[in-house]
Write a protein that holds these residues in place. Structure first.
Motif, PDB file in Angstrom:
ATOM      1  N   THR A 228       0.848  -1.185   0.000  1.00 28.78           N
ATOM      2  CA  THR A 228       0.000   0.000   0.000  1.00 28.78           C
ATOM      3  C   THR A 228       0.886   1.239   0.000  1.00 28.78           C
ATOM      4  N   GLN A 379      -7.322  -5.715   2.725  1.00 31.50           N
ATOM      5  CA  GLN A 379      -6.899  -4.846   3.828  1.00 31.50           C
ATOM      6  C   GLN A 379      -7.385  -3.421   3.595  1.00 31.50           C
ATOM      7  N   TYR A 380      -7.270  -2.948   2.359  1.00 29.85           N
ATOM      8  CA  TYR A 380      -7.688  -1.579   2.080  1.00 29.85           C
ATOM      9  C   TYR A 380      -9.193  -1.427   2.258  1.00 29.85           C
ATOM     10  N   GLU A 383      -9.990  -1.405   5.976  1.00 34.32           N
ATOM     11  CA  GLU A 383      -9.588  -0.173   6.649  1.00 34.32           C
ATOM     12  C   GLU A 383     -10.295   1.054   6.098  1.00 34.32           C
ATOM     13  N   HIS A 384     -10.859   0.940   4.890  1.00 34.46           N
ATOM     14  CA  HIS A 384     -11.625   2.030   4.278  1.00 34.46           C
ATOM     15  C   HIS A 384     -12.941   1.455   3.742  1.00 34.46           C
ATOM     16  N   SER A 453      -8.193 -10.200   6.687  1.00 31.61           N
ATOM     17  CA  SER A 453      -8.291  -8.738   6.734  1.00 31.61           C
ATOM     18  C   SER A 453      -9.565  -8.289   7.431  1.00 31.61           C
ATOM     19  N   LEU A 457     -10.485  -7.126  12.056  1.00 36.92           N
ATOM     20  CA  LEU A 457     -11.264  -5.942  12.377  1.00 36.92           C
ATOM     21  C   LEU A 457     -12.673  -6.302  12.832  1.00 36.92           C
TER      22      LEU A 457
END
Length: 547
Positions: A228, A379-380, A383-384, A453, A457
């Motif tokens: 990233t 992951q992106y 996280e977003h 991922s 979370l």
């Protein structure tokens, strides 16, 4: 995909009937599976590496198939989610070792591979003291710290792969015995070394604890590498990260007057202390940095009664692109099984959902980028998130479908971690299938695909599939098929579409994935992690957002 076909971690299922009505899947289209896999794994798509022409073809094809299936664009009217990436192509010098009984020079690719997370045109170390730090683990909750009593700032650390008790034949031990924990993953080794201030870190490769051969390391760690993008250029990371062959490591330790074999045994014991080797490492990396944008493809089927609650299906569309050529000169890693098959399953499930009609909750279909580079796309998204993770009830990840035929069993990565176990057990019982314990827990598959991922979370995600016990041929045939793929096709140009594949097992598995996801989507239940699981706390912290 980190190879797990027929060899995933299975769970100890809880014999509790979940509170949902069984919903049979509409017919899964085998024609869709074949057509999508054949297309995505064709040479025209050049191995589907992120940010290449192959990506452009891939994401537009998936978008087209999602649209044809009847989904709506999943990112506020857009089919794509931008994933900012930094591509690095490193050119390492030989790795030189000095100060020992004799100077050593290790050859790139043959003896070692090296790269860096840092976004700098040059990285490296010169005359850096080398320290053996055992398994490189700092786990205060377990009373284990391989870095205790030593300062490795600016030094080069050599680390063993997997956990200290990986050779155990049981699941008992400080690191769950034969079952790998996250402390055993190579990603953790680099993360902890960076936290300790190490300038360089090399993991000693061994096939059994790594769960793959040196050929996989060589093909995966050479050429362009992705991470990233980062406004601070990942300057908190080590200058150099890499792997050593076991033979190269033995030569290094011998030159330092040490026995690698003896130190490996010592590192597996509580109380181990790091050993300065009295030698120095020098290596430089010239790095070609290219910032770019890759894409997740997102489709959604809005819910009828709770459209602001979500169930998610995921699969990664990317593969390695061009890689080491085989004996015929073929240098395209087509990734037909890994993971054109999972992407095909994602599209086939989208078709099944739209034929059946919308569920109560919205259902997201997410094809992610960058799995082969470290789960970057998932992951992106995690996280977003486009849709709140706190209001995502759970989901299913697909990383490689069964193309060898029907089995009598099911397996799933993760062992008794979440209430999704109960959904799977219900589906298995309805089909008279056995859910078996994990055959090779040392591989740590739970931490090696895109479901992780979301899990870290808080979102319960299932990653399941056929087991080894083939209806035609039994366990011996299933194990042979898995071994053949791992040795001769995994991450190699030979992972190509075969018109003779038997998709019956994949059809059965996709029906189970549909049934589980649909049951969650048509309910008001919020599956959770079991008490004591490492992901339970983060899920519980968001409970108020689900009331």
């Amino acid at each position: 995909m980190t190879f797990r076909l027929f060899l995933p971690a299975a769970l100890a299922l809880i014999a509790v009937a979940p509170a949902f009505a069984q919903t049979a899947a509409p017919q899964i289209s085998v024609d869709t599976l074949k057509e999508v896999d054949r297309t995505l794994s064709s040479d025209e798509y050049e191995g589907r590496a992120p940010t290449t022409h192959g990506e452009e073809l891939t994401i537009n094809y998936i978008r087209q198939r999602f649209e044809q299936a009847g989904l709506q664009p999943g990112n506020h009217g857009n089919w794509f989610q931008d994933v900012p990436l930094a591509e690095n192509t490193a050119s390492p010098t030989p790795l030189a070792i000095s100060g020992g009984r004799e100077p050593l020079t290790f050859t790139y690719r043959t003896d070692f591979v090296a790269n860096t997370y840092r976004l700098a045109t040059h990285t490296g170390v010169e005359n850096s003291d080398v320290v053996f730090v055992g398994y490189g683990i700092n786990a205060p909750e377990l009373g284990w710290n391989d870095y205790a009593g030593i300062d490795v700032r600016g030094k080069t650390v050599v680390v063993l792969v997997n956990d200290p008790d990986w050779q155990s034949q049981s699941l008992d031990g400080p690191f769950h015995g034969r079952a790998m924990t996250y402390y055993g993953r190579w990603t953790y080794k680099y993360e902890e070394a960076a936290r300790q201030g190490a300038a360089a870190v090399f993991i000693v490769h061994q096939t059994e604890p790594a769960a793959y051969g040196w050929n996989v390391v060589q093909s995966s760690w050479t050429g362009a590498q992705y991470n990233t993008d980062d406004p601070n250029n990942h300057e908190d990371q080590s200058q150099v990260i890499g792997w050593l062959t076991h033979d190269a490591a033995e030569r290094l330790f011998t030159a330092a007057g040490q026995s690698l074999d003896q130190l490996e045994r010592a590192a597996g014991q509580r109380g181990f202390r790091a050993v300065p080797l009295g030698v120095r490492a020098t290596i430089g990396l010239d790095n070609q940095i290219r910032r770019s944008t890759s894409h997740n493809v997102v489709g959604i089927l809005p819910g009828t009664t709770h459209p602001d609650q979500y169930v998610i299906y995921s699969a990664h569309w990317d593969h390695l692109g061009r890689c080491d050529a085989d004996a015929t000169g073929d240098d395209i890693c087509n990734g037909a099984l890994d993971n054109a098959s999972g992407t095909a399953g994602l599209i086939a499930l989208a078709e099944a959902y739209t034929r059946a009609g919308a569920a109560g909750r919205s259902v997201i279909f997410l094809a992610v980028t960058g799995e082969e580079s470290g789960l970057l796309g998932s992951q992106y998204y995690a996280e977003h998130p486009i849709y709140p993770l706190a209001r995502t009830a759970g989901g299913v990840n697909m990383d490689g479908l069964n193309i060898f035929g029907l089995t009598r069993d099911l397996v799933v990565t993760g062992r008794g971690k979440s209430q999704l176990d109960e959904y799977l057990q219900r589906a298995a019982d309805a089909r008279h299938l056995t859910v078996r314990d994990e055959p090779n827990p040392e591989a740590g598959y739970y931490y090696r695909s895109d479901h992780f991922s979301f899990a870290k979370l808080g979102v319960p995600m299932l990653d399941a599939g056929s087991g080894q016990d083939l209806v035609n041929g039994g366990t011996a045939a299933g194990r042979a098929a898995a071994d053949d793929y791992r040795l001769h096709r995994y991450h190699q140009p030979s992972d190509e579409y075969d018109p003779n594949w038997d998709w019956s097992g994949a059809i059965r598995d996709l029906g189970i994935y549909y049934e589980i996801g649909r049951a969650i989507a048509d309910s008001t239940d919020w599956p959770n992690w079991y008490e004591g699981d490492e992901f339970r706390a983060i899920r519980d912290r968001t409970a108020a957002e689900r009331r």
